[in-house]
Design an enzyme around this catalytic site. Sequence first.
Site, PDB file in Angstrom:
ATOM      1  N   THR A   9       0.868  -1.182   0.000  1.00  0.00           N
ATOM      2  CA  THR A   9       0.000   0.000   0.000  1.00  0.00           C
ATOM      3  C   THR A   9       0.901   1.228   0.000  1.00  0.00           C
ATOM      4  OG1 THR A   9      -1.629  -1.222   1.245  1.00  0.00           O
ATOM      5  CG2 THR A   9      -1.840   1.178   1.242  1.00  0.00           C
TER       6      THR A   9
ATOM      7  N   GLU B 286      -3.199  -4.762  -2.765  1.00  0.00           N
ATOM      8  CA  GLU B 286      -3.709  -5.990  -2.162  1.00  0.00           C
ATOM      9  C   GLU B 286      -4.915  -5.650  -1.281  1.00  0.00           C
ATOM     10  OE1 GLU B 286      -3.109  -9.182  -2.668  1.00  0.00           O
ATOM     11  OE2 GLU B 286      -4.872  -9.219  -1.381  1.00  0.00           O
ATOM     12  N   PHE B 287      -5.916  -6.522  -1.239  1.00  0.00           N
ATOM     13  CA  PHE B 287      -7.086  -6.257  -0.390  1.00  0.00           C
ATOM     14  C   PHE B 287      -7.295  -7.371   0.646  1.00  0.00           C
ATOM     15  CE2 PHE B 287      -8.463  -2.550  -2.612  1.00  0.00           C
ATOM     16  CZ  PHE B 287      -8.067  -2.733  -3.930  1.00  0.00           C
ATOM     17  N   LEU B 288      -6.278  -8.223   0.831  1.00  0.00           N
ATOM     18  CA  LEU B 288      -6.473  -9.347   1.747  1.00  0.00           C
ATOM     19  C   LEU B 288      -6.591  -8.855   3.189  1.00  0.00           C
ATOM     20  CD1 LEU B 288      -3.639 -10.049   3.501  1.00  0.00           C
ATOM     21  CD2 LEU B 288      -2.899 -10.868   1.288  1.00  0.00           C
TER      22      LEU B 288
ATOM     23  N   GLU C 272      -6.004  -9.976   7.131  1.00  0.00           N
ATOM     24  CA  GLU C 272      -5.276 -10.957   7.928  1.00  0.00           C
ATOM     25  C   GLU C 272      -6.296 -11.878   8.604  1.00  0.00           C
ATOM     26  OE1 GLU C 272      -2.391  -9.125  10.448  1.00  0.00           O
ATOM     27  OE2 GLU C 272      -1.575  -7.935   8.805  1.00  0.00           O
TER      28      GLU C 272
ATOM     29  N   PHE D  33     -18.607  -4.946   8.335  1.00  0.00           N
ATOM     30  CA  PHE D  33     -17.871  -3.795   8.888  1.00  0.00           C
ATOM     31  C   PHE D  33     -18.781  -2.844   9.644  1.00  0.00           C
ATOM     32  CE2 PHE D  33     -13.416  -4.254   7.644  1.00  0.00           C
ATOM     33  CZ  PHE D  33     -13.546  -5.453   6.988  1.00  0.00           C
TER      34      PHE D  33
ATOM     35  N   GLY E 103      -7.853  -1.716  14.531  1.00  0.00           N
ATOM     36  CA  GLY E 103      -6.411  -1.771  14.808  1.00  0.00           C
ATOM     37  C   GLY E 103      -5.741  -2.419  13.611  1.00  0.00           C
TER      38      GLY E 103
ATOM     39  N   CYS F 188      -2.918  -1.910   8.934  1.00  0.00           N
ATOM     40  CA  CYS F 188      -3.390  -1.239   7.714  1.00  0.00           C
ATOM     41  C   CYS F 188      -4.266  -0.030   7.974  1.00  0.00           C
ATOM     42  CB  CYS F 188      -4.116  -2.248   6.847  1.00  0.00           C
ATOM     43  SG  CYS F 188      -3.008  -3.559   6.330  1.00  0.00           S
TER      44      CYS F 188
ATOM     45  N   LYS G 136      -2.707   3.070   9.756  1.00  0.00           N
ATOM     46  CA  LYS G 136      -1.675   3.787   8.989  1.00  0.00           C
ATOM     47  C   LYS G 136      -2.223   4.326   7.675  1.00  0.00           C
ATOM     48  CE  LYS G 136       0.544   0.019   6.446  1.00  0.00           C
ATOM     49  NZ  LYS G 136       0.102   0.417   5.086  1.00  0.00           N
TER      50      LYS G 136
HETATM   51  C1  UDX Z   1       2.740  -4.313   5.267  1.00  0.00           C
HETATM   52  C2  UDX Z   1       1.382  -3.690   5.453  1.00  0.00           C
HETATM   53  O1  UDX Z   1       0.595  -4.587   6.232  1.00  0.00           O
HETATM   54  C3  UDX Z   1       0.707  -3.479   4.143  1.00  0.00           C
HETATM   55  O2  UDX Z   1      -0.410  -2.623   4.326  1.00  0.00           O
HETATM   56  C4  UDX Z   1       1.630  -2.781   3.208  1.00  0.00           C
HETATM   57  O3  UDX Z   1       0.971  -2.692   1.985  1.00  0.00           O
HETATM   58  C5  UDX Z   1       2.914  -3.555   3.071  1.00  0.00           C
HETATM   59  O4  UDX Z   1       3.521  -3.608   4.357  1.00  0.00           O
HETATM   60  P1  UDX Z   1       3.154  -6.755   5.537  1.00  0.00           P
HETATM   61  O5  UDX Z   1       3.328  -7.904   4.670  1.00  0.00           O
HETATM   62  O6  UDX Z   1       2.323  -6.838   6.773  1.00  0.00           O
HETATM   63  O7  UDX Z   1       2.589  -5.582   4.709  1.00  0.00           O
HETATM   64  O8  UDX Z   1       4.625  -6.218   5.921  1.00  0.00           O
HETATM   65  P2  UDX Z   1       5.566  -6.884   6.971  1.00  0.00           P
HETATM   66  O9  UDX Z   1       4.837  -7.930   7.718  1.00  0.00           O
HETATM   67  O10 UDX Z   1       6.198  -5.747   7.669  1.00  0.00           O
HETATM   68  O11 UDX Z   1       6.642  -7.633   6.051  1.00  0.00           O
HETATM   69  C6  UDX Z   1       7.473  -6.902   5.221  1.00  0.00           C
HETATM   70  C7  UDX Z   1       8.626  -7.865   4.828  1.00  0.00           C
HETATM   71  O12 UDX Z   1       9.488  -7.191   3.916  1.00  0.00           O
HETATM   72  C8  UDX Z   1       9.475  -8.279   6.030  1.00  0.00           C
HETATM   73  O13 UDX Z   1       9.679  -9.673   5.986  1.00  0.00           O
HETATM   74  C9  UDX Z   1      10.793  -7.542   5.807  1.00  0.00           C
HETATM   75  O14 UDX Z   1      11.927  -8.248   6.286  1.00  0.00           O
HETATM   76  C10 UDX Z   1      10.833  -7.451   4.288  1.00  0.00           C
HETATM   77  N1  UDX Z   1      11.680  -6.383   3.785  1.00  0.00           N
HETATM   78  C11 UDX Z   1      11.628  -5.142   4.347  1.00  0.00           C
HETATM   79  C12 UDX Z   1      12.528  -6.664   2.714  1.00  0.00           C
HETATM   80  O15 UDX Z   1      12.569  -7.789   2.234  1.00  0.00           O
HETATM   81  N2  UDX Z   1      13.303  -5.674   2.223  1.00  0.00           N
HETATM   82  C13 UDX Z   1      13.299  -4.420   2.763  1.00  0.00           C
HETATM   83  O16 UDX Z   1      14.039  -3.564   2.289  1.00  0.00           O
HETATM   84  C14 UDX Z   1      12.437  -4.136   3.858  1.00  0.00           C
HETATM   85  C1  UDX Z   2      -7.858  -4.557   6.286  1.00  0.00           C
HETATM   86  C2  UDX Z   2      -8.775  -4.574   5.079  1.00  0.00           C
HETATM   87  O1  UDX Z   2      -9.980  -5.256   5.402  1.00  0.00           O
HETATM   88  C3  UDX Z   2      -8.083  -5.285   3.920  1.00  0.00           C
HETATM   89  O2  UDX Z   2      -8.917  -5.222   2.773  1.00  0.00           O
HETATM   90  C4  UDX Z   2      -6.757  -4.584   3.640  1.00  0.00           C
HETATM   91  O3  UDX Z   2      -6.053  -5.263   2.629  1.00  0.00           O
HETATM   92  C5  UDX Z   2      -5.903  -4.570   4.882  1.00  0.00           C
HETATM   93  O4  UDX Z   2      -6.596  -3.938   5.958  1.00  0.00           O
HETATM   94  P1  UDX Z   2      -7.130  -6.202   8.183  1.00  0.00           P
HETATM   95  O5  UDX Z   2      -6.501  -4.986   8.770  1.00  0.00           O
HETATM   96  O6  UDX Z   2      -6.336  -7.461   8.090  1.00  0.00           O
HETATM   97  O7  UDX Z   2      -7.652  -5.879   6.681  1.00  0.00           O
HETATM   98  O8  UDX Z   2      -8.391  -6.574   9.087  1.00  0.00           O
HETATM   99  P2  UDX Z   2      -9.964  -6.246   9.036  1.00  0.00           P
HETATM  100  O9  UDX Z   2     -10.665  -7.520   9.097  1.00  0.00           O
HETATM  101  O10 UDX Z   2     -10.281  -5.289   7.970  1.00  0.00           O
HETATM  102  O11 UDX Z   2     -10.163  -5.490  10.465  1.00  0.00           O
HETATM  103  C6  UDX Z   2      -9.448  -4.297  10.681  1.00  0.00           C
HETATM  104  C7  UDX Z   2      -9.740  -3.849  12.110  1.00  0.00           C
HETATM  105  O12 UDX Z   2     -11.097  -3.386  12.199  1.00  0.00           O
HETATM  106  C8  UDX Z   2      -9.584  -4.950  13.159  1.00  0.00           C
HETATM  107  O13 UDX Z   2      -9.024  -4.393  14.333  1.00  0.00           O
HETATM  108  C9  UDX Z   2     -11.019  -5.390  13.418  1.00  0.00           C
HETATM  109  O14 UDX Z   2     -11.191  -5.893  14.733  1.00  0.00           O
HETATM  110  C10 UDX Z   2     -11.770  -4.074  13.244  1.00  0.00           C
HETATM  111  N1  UDX Z   2     -13.164  -4.233  12.832  1.00  0.00           N
HETATM  112  C11 UDX Z   2     -13.454  -4.842  11.655  1.00  0.00           C
HETATM  113  C12 UDX Z   2     -14.170  -3.708  13.642  1.00  0.00           C
HETATM  114  O15 UDX Z   2     -13.890  -3.165  14.705  1.00  0.00           O
HETATM  115  N2  UDX Z   2     -15.461  -3.817  13.248  1.00  0.00           N
HETATM  116  C13 UDX Z   2     -15.805  -4.430  12.069  1.00  0.00           C
HETATM  117  O16 UDX Z   2     -17.004  -4.511  11.758  1.00  0.00           O
HETATM  118  C14 UDX Z   2     -14.775  -4.963  11.245  1.00  0.00           C
END
Ligand code: UDX
Ligand code: UDX
Length: 444
Positions: free
Chosen positions: A126, A156-158, A160, A254, A262, A265, A268
Amino acid sequence: MKNIAVIGTGYVGLVTGTCFADLGNRVVCVDINEERINNLNKGILPIYEPGLEEMVRRNMASGRLNFSLSYDEAINNADSPAEMVFIAVGTPEGVDGEADLRYVRAAAETIAETMKHQVIIINKSTVPVGTGDWVADIVRGKQPEPIAFDVVSNPEFLREGAAISDCMNPDRIVLGSLNRDAANKVAQLYMPLRAPIIVTDLRTAEMIKYASNAFLATKISFINEISNICEALGADVKEVAAGMGYDKRIGRAFLDAGLGYGGSCFPKDVKALAHMANIQGKHPQLLEAVMTINTDQRRSLVNKVRGLIGNNGAHLSKLEGKTVGMLGLAFKANTDDMRESQPVDIIRMLQADGAQIKAYDPVAMDNAGKQLQNVKLCEDVYDVAVGCDALILGTEWNEFKNLDWHRIKGLMRKPVLVDGRNLYEPAVMRDLGFTYRGVGRGYA
Ligand code: UDX
Ligand code: UDX
């Protein structure tokens, strides 16, 4: 079948690479974290995600999925040079809420220095609107000699905890590029998923991601605001959400009131979008309100605990001498991710009030240990309950849905339950002899 390199093996990169391999492509995932890559090569995953371990191991066994520390091995592999390189590194919150793109820069620079043939560079992370153009400038500037490439935005829209299902059953695929042919080549990857594919320009694709996350966060803050009004007026927000959700224009998803959003994503991404607006002189009034409501939601739960078990004497801090148990530490169920965890934030506020804290989470205990100080991490719910003046339901794990409440009541100092996720029915808990508070469940 395509040859793909994925940079970053976090929640986004590892899931993305594994799903591409599962669709029959040859994938090499790269990371700078040596321990992470060594573990992955032993089939040990750095994250908890339902179903991912089996999928990783199966695709490694088939030879379609490999892990490496080397960009060269991933991109210039002699047998299968990568046609596409996905950037899926972290984009954490930086100063003033602006997305920190240092890792994206590092990845783009290394790709530029390593590539020996034409590739499509795809931003999966993102990233703020305009980053695609910025990445192209970095690559052009860093290449030892000019080699053709294209940049495509493919956000990406996945979610967790549902990452594989979301990856394999997307509502839509979004692709943005200056070169539509490059976007269409990436679209070929997703054909087996039979999802709608939107091909647009880079900035629009980047904005679709931010606008989507910000809207979902807005829905959550909206229902949380409604929950606070429900408590004043004696309405039940769960029923309100159900009644609203039948309207196809609204949708039930939602609309769960709770502790606010929290995770790595929403917090931030809403801040980053607000920052983008502010530097363009566009005051993001709604986004500011969404963030304020979200912060207040955690504070209002702490106020509920204070009101139920707090000390009255001015000489004592609000929760001095009180013990509070937290059930669940992850930012939501089915993940071990503790980033921007609401339960952790609430624990810190309770500790500031002088409370002693006990806590348990089915999966996130290892990560919790790195973030929490002076918290007794327990073996299970019943271990938490012993001696507590109040219990808080912080994360809606399935295993919390059918507990032995008679046993819990007997273990607690006072049968007080604050249900941060509206997991339980007020009448049932009160019949069991608990003083119960939910979120927006009628008069507080
Ligand atoms: C996060 C956010 O969740 C998402 O919204 C955003 O789009 C991308 O960053 P995520 O997969 O959760 O995605 O990131 P994170 O769990 O922090 O993993 C990032 C990985 O990239 C780590 O394994 C880190 O070691 C690696 N990395 C980081 C590299 O390989 N090269 C770098 O220079 C920095
Ligand atoms: C989110 C987006 O859903 C996903 O599309 C994007 O790619 C990454 O950010 P994620 O952060 O993994 O995904 O979790 P999500 O299921 O969206 O929940 C986000 C937060 O909102 C969590 O803390 C959850 O507990 C909270 N939540 C969610 C609520 O409080 N109420 C709801 O109805 C739904």
